[in-house]
Scaffold this motif. Structure first.
Motif, PDB file in Angstrom:
ATOM      1  N   PRO A  52      -1.655-115.673   1.711  1.00 28.18           N
ATOM      2  CA  PRO A  52      -1.719-117.019   1.118  1.00 28.18           C
ATOM      3  C   PRO A  52      -0.732-117.126  -0.026  1.00 28.18           C
ATOM      4  O   PRO A  52      -0.415-116.137  -0.700  1.00 28.18           O
ATOM      5  CB  PRO A  52      -3.167-117.116   0.626  1.00 28.18           C
ATOM      6  N   GLU A  53      -0.249-118.337  -0.246  1.00 29.49           N
ATOM      7  CA  GLU A  53       0.840-118.529  -1.208  1.00 29.49           C
ATOM      8  C   GLU A  53       0.560-119.728  -2.107  1.00 29.49           C
ATOM      9  O   GLU A  53       0.026-120.747  -1.658  1.00 29.49           O
ATOM     10  CB  GLU A  53       2.141-118.758  -0.419  1.00 29.49           C
ATOM     11  N   ILE A  54       0.922-119.576  -3.373  1.00 31.04           N
ATOM     12  CA  ILE A  54       0.831-120.658  -4.360  1.00 31.04           C
ATOM     13  C   ILE A  54       2.216-120.842  -4.948  1.00 31.04           C
ATOM     14  O   ILE A  54       2.872-119.864  -5.333  1.00 31.04           O
ATOM     15  CB  ILE A  54      -0.162-120.318  -5.491  1.00 31.04           C
ATOM     16  N   ALA A  55       2.672-122.080  -5.030  1.00 27.06           N
ATOM     17  CA  ALA A  55       3.998-122.362  -5.597  1.00 27.06           C
ATOM     18  C   ALA A  55       3.849-123.071  -6.935  1.00 27.06           C
ATOM     19  O   ALA A  55       2.950-123.899  -7.124  1.00 27.06           O
ATOM     20  CB  ALA A  55       4.822-123.212  -4.638  1.00 27.06           C
ATOM     21  N   PHE A  56       4.739-122.738  -7.858  1.00 30.26           N
ATOM     22  CA  PHE A  56       4.785-123.362  -9.179  1.00 30.26           C
ATOM     23  C   PHE A  56       6.035-124.233  -9.249  1.00 30.26           C
ATOM     24  O   PHE A  56       7.153-123.733  -9.085  1.00 30.26           O
ATOM     25  CB  PHE A  56       4.841-122.295 -10.275  1.00 30.26           C
ATOM     26  N   ALA A  57       5.847-125.525  -9.495  1.00 22.97           N
ATOM     27  CA  ALA A  57       6.961-126.464  -9.572  1.00 22.97           C
ATOM     28  C   ALA A  57       6.894-127.219 -10.887  1.00 22.97           C
ATOM     29  O   ALA A  57       5.816-127.391 -11.467  1.00 22.97           O
ATOM     30  CB  ALA A  57       6.919-127.446  -8.390  1.00 22.97           C
ATOM     31  N   GLY A  58       8.038-127.695 -11.355  1.00 19.28           N
ATOM     32  CA  GLY A  58       8.050-128.478 -12.584  1.00 19.28           C
ATOM     33  C   GLY A  58       9.457-128.694 -13.091  1.00 19.28           C
ATOM     34  O   GLY A  58      10.405-128.060 -12.619  1.00 19.28           O
ATOM     35  N   ARG A  59       9.570-129.611 -14.035  1.00 22.46           N
ATOM     36  CA  ARG A  59      10.870-129.862 -14.642  1.00 22.46           C
ATOM     37  C   ARG A  59      11.382-128.599 -15.320  1.00 22.46           C
ATOM     38  O   ARG A  59      10.613-127.721 -15.729  1.00 22.46           O
ATOM     39  CB  ARG A  59      10.767-130.985 -15.686  1.00 22.46           C
ATOM     40  N   SER A  60      12.686-128.518 -15.450  1.00 21.88           N
ATOM     41  CA  SER A  60      13.287-127.371 -16.106  1.00 21.88           C
ATOM     42  C   SER A  60      12.695-127.175 -17.496  1.00 21.88           C
ATOM     43  O   SER A  60      12.502-128.120 -18.250  1.00 21.88           O
ATOM     44  CB  SER A  60      14.805-127.559 -16.214  1.00 21.88           C
ATOM     45  N   LEU A 138       1.367-126.091  -7.555  1.00 19.38           N
ATOM     46  CA  LEU A 138       0.991-126.491  -8.905  1.00 19.38           C
ATOM     47  C   LEU A 138       2.172-127.226  -9.523  1.00 19.38           C
ATOM     48  O   LEU A 138       3.240-126.646  -9.716  1.00 19.38           O
ATOM     49  CB  LEU A 138       0.621-125.265  -9.748  1.00 19.38           C
ATOM     50  N   VAL A 139       1.988-128.511  -9.780  1.00 21.20           N
ATOM     51  CA  VAL A 139       3.039-129.320 -10.402  1.00 21.20           C
ATOM     52  C   VAL A 139       2.806-129.302 -11.899  1.00 21.20           C
ATOM     53  O   VAL A 139       1.869-129.923 -12.412  1.00 21.20           O
ATOM     54  CB  VAL A 139       3.028-130.763  -9.857  1.00 21.20           C
ATOM     55  N   LEU A 140       3.643-128.575 -12.609  1.00 19.53           N
ATOM     56  CA  LEU A 140       3.476-128.400 -14.049  1.00 19.53           C
ATOM     57  C   LEU A 140       4.086-129.578 -14.803  1.00 19.53           C
ATOM     58  O   LEU A 140       5.224-129.987 -14.532  1.00 19.53           O
ATOM     59  CB  LEU A 140       4.121-127.089 -14.507  1.00 19.53           C
ATOM     60  N   ILE A 141       3.311-130.110 -15.733  1.00 17.16           N
ATOM     61  CA  ILE A 141       3.736-131.252 -16.548  1.00 17.16           C
ATOM     62  C   ILE A 141       3.606-130.872 -18.017  1.00 17.16           C
ATOM     63  O   ILE A 141       2.533-130.437 -18.459  1.00 17.16           O
ATOM     64  CB  ILE A 141       2.862-132.499 -16.266  1.00 17.16           C
ATOM     65  N   ASP A 142       4.662-131.036 -18.781  1.00 14.27           N
ATOM     66  CA  ASP A 142       4.631-130.777 -20.218  1.00 14.27           C
ATOM     67  C   ASP A 142       3.732-131.825 -20.882  1.00 14.27           C
ATOM     68  O   ASP A 142       3.996-133.028 -20.794  1.00 14.27           O
ATOM     69  CB  ASP A 142       6.052-130.851 -20.782  1.00 14.27           C
ATOM     70  N   VAL A 168      -0.900-129.451 -13.391  1.00 16.51           N
ATOM     71  CA  VAL A 168      -1.284-128.505 -14.430  1.00 16.51           C
ATOM     72  C   VAL A 168      -0.506-128.858 -15.685  1.00 16.51           C
ATOM     73  O   VAL A 168       0.727-128.823 -15.691  1.00 16.51           O
ATOM     74  CB  VAL A 168      -0.991-127.046 -14.021  1.00 16.51           C
ATOM     75  N   LEU A 169      -1.211-129.244 -16.724  1.00 13.25           N
ATOM     76  CA  LEU A 169      -0.561-129.570 -17.987  1.00 13.25           C
ATOM     77  C   LEU A 169      -0.251-128.284 -18.742  1.00 13.25           C
ATOM     78  O   LEU A 169      -1.107-127.404 -18.870  1.00 13.25           O
ATOM     79  CB  LEU A 169      -1.450-130.468 -18.837  1.00 13.25           C
ATOM     80  N   CYS A 203      -5.629-127.956 -17.763  1.00 10.67           N
ATOM     81  CA  CYS A 203      -4.982-127.969 -19.076  1.00 10.67           C
ATOM     82  C   CYS A 203      -4.727-126.536 -19.505  1.00 10.67           C
ATOM     83  O   CYS A 203      -5.671-125.732 -19.552  1.00 10.67           O
ATOM     84  CB  CYS A 203      -5.866-128.663 -20.112  1.00 10.67           C
ATOM     85  N   THR A 204      -3.492-126.211 -19.825  1.00 10.92           N
ATOM     86  CA  THR A 204      -3.165-124.832 -20.167  1.00 10.92           C
ATOM     87  C   THR A 204      -2.237-124.761 -21.379  1.00 10.92           C
ATOM     88  O   THR A 204      -1.546-125.717 -21.720  1.00 10.92           O
ATOM     89  CB  THR A 204      -2.470-124.110 -19.000  1.00 10.92           C
ATOM     90  N   SER A 205      -2.256-123.598 -21.983  1.00 11.93           N
ATOM     91  CA  SER A 205      -1.262-123.214 -22.980  1.00 11.93           C
ATOM     92  C   SER A 205      -1.038-121.723 -22.810  1.00 11.93           C
ATOM     93  O   SER A 205      -1.963-120.928 -23.007  1.00 11.93           O
ATOM     94  CB  SER A 205      -1.744-123.507 -24.407  1.00 11.93           C
ATOM     95  N   SER A 206       0.159-121.350 -22.405  1.00 15.10           N
ATOM     96  CA  SER A 206       0.471-119.932 -22.231  1.00 15.10           C
ATOM     97  C   SER A 206       0.440-119.210 -23.566  1.00 15.10           C
ATOM     98  O   SER A 206       0.015-118.050 -23.648  1.00 15.10           O
ATOM     99  CB  SER A 206       1.843-119.775 -21.569  1.00 15.10           C
TER     100      SER A 206
END
Length: 225
Positions: A52-60, A138-142, A168-169, A203-206
């Motif tokens: 199974p695969e999960i992809a992470f996408a988002g603006r640069s 996962l579409v990452l949004i700032d 994912v914020l 909602c996340t913060s690395s």
């Protein structure tokens, strides 16, 4: 008392709680060995696996690599860069032979020739539309900027390809609790018009490890379902 960026909030739906057992399953899965497989610059280089695969996408520069590092509890599984457009290929990681993580090239801005950007775009589109084992994108949004038109373009493409995706914020520690609540309300309304969008926003913060446990548990559910 006025909210400050040091008081981030994580807004979750009441039925979205994870049990201690589910959190532990997620922790164990992401505590396993995580190895870099390859960076695919062309469709022919994408690895042939049945995991199974999960992809992470988002603006640069949205924080994709930082989130992968936070999830795996490592500092340099995925290389981070302060230069937008530095990731120029799809980077694949094997998580304990249980899950493949795909870190997609950032979109929306790149310090590269237009023909190279077009090549990345074709690669990502072909990968997303033809990857049968892809469980979710996962579409990452700032959180500081919200959904932009370039994000909407990706979401529309995923809708058309019937590829499940979830917003994912990132960097939620950079805004106040009130700002986060308003942003999530706006995004929920927008997602209602997208057929392939998952209804729950993460909602996340690395940097502050906000939401990392829950995201691990959710991805573990996808692997074990």
């Amino acid at each position: 008392m006025t909210d400050t960026p040091d008081q981030p909030a994580e807004i979750q739906a009441p039925l979205d709680d994870f049990s201690p057992e589910e959190l532990e399953v997620g922790r164990i899965m992401f505590a396993g060995e995580c190895t870099f497989m390859l960076g695919a610059a062309g469709l022919g280089q994408i690895p042939d696996t049945d995991l199974p695969e999960i992809a992470f996408a988002g603006r640069s520069n949205v924080g994709k690599s930082s989130l992968v590092n936070a999830l795996t509890g490592r500092k340099a599984v995925a290389r981070t860069s302060h230069t937008p457009g530095r990731t120029q290929q799809v980077n694949f990681f094997d998580l304990g032979a249980k899950l493949i993580i795909a870190d997609l090239p950032g979109y929306g801005f790149a310090k590269a020739p237009k023909d190279q950007v077009a090549k990345w775009t074709r690669l990502v589109n072909a990968y997303l539309k033809g990857r049968q084992q892809l469980r979710r994108v996962l579409v990452l949004i700032d959180a500081r900027h919200g959904i932009k038109d370039v994000d909407r373009g990706i979401m529309k493409m995923l809708d058309g390809a019937a590829v499940s995706y979830q917003v994912v914020l990132t960097k939620t520690d950079k805004i106040t609790a009130g700002q986060l609540e308003q942003l999530m309300a706006e995004i929920r309304i927008e997602l209602a018009g997208h057929v392939a969008a998952h209804p729950i926003i993460r909602c996340t913060s690395s940097a502050k490890k906000i939401g990392i446990e829950d995201l691990r548990a959710e991805l573990a559910r996808l692997v074990n379902c």
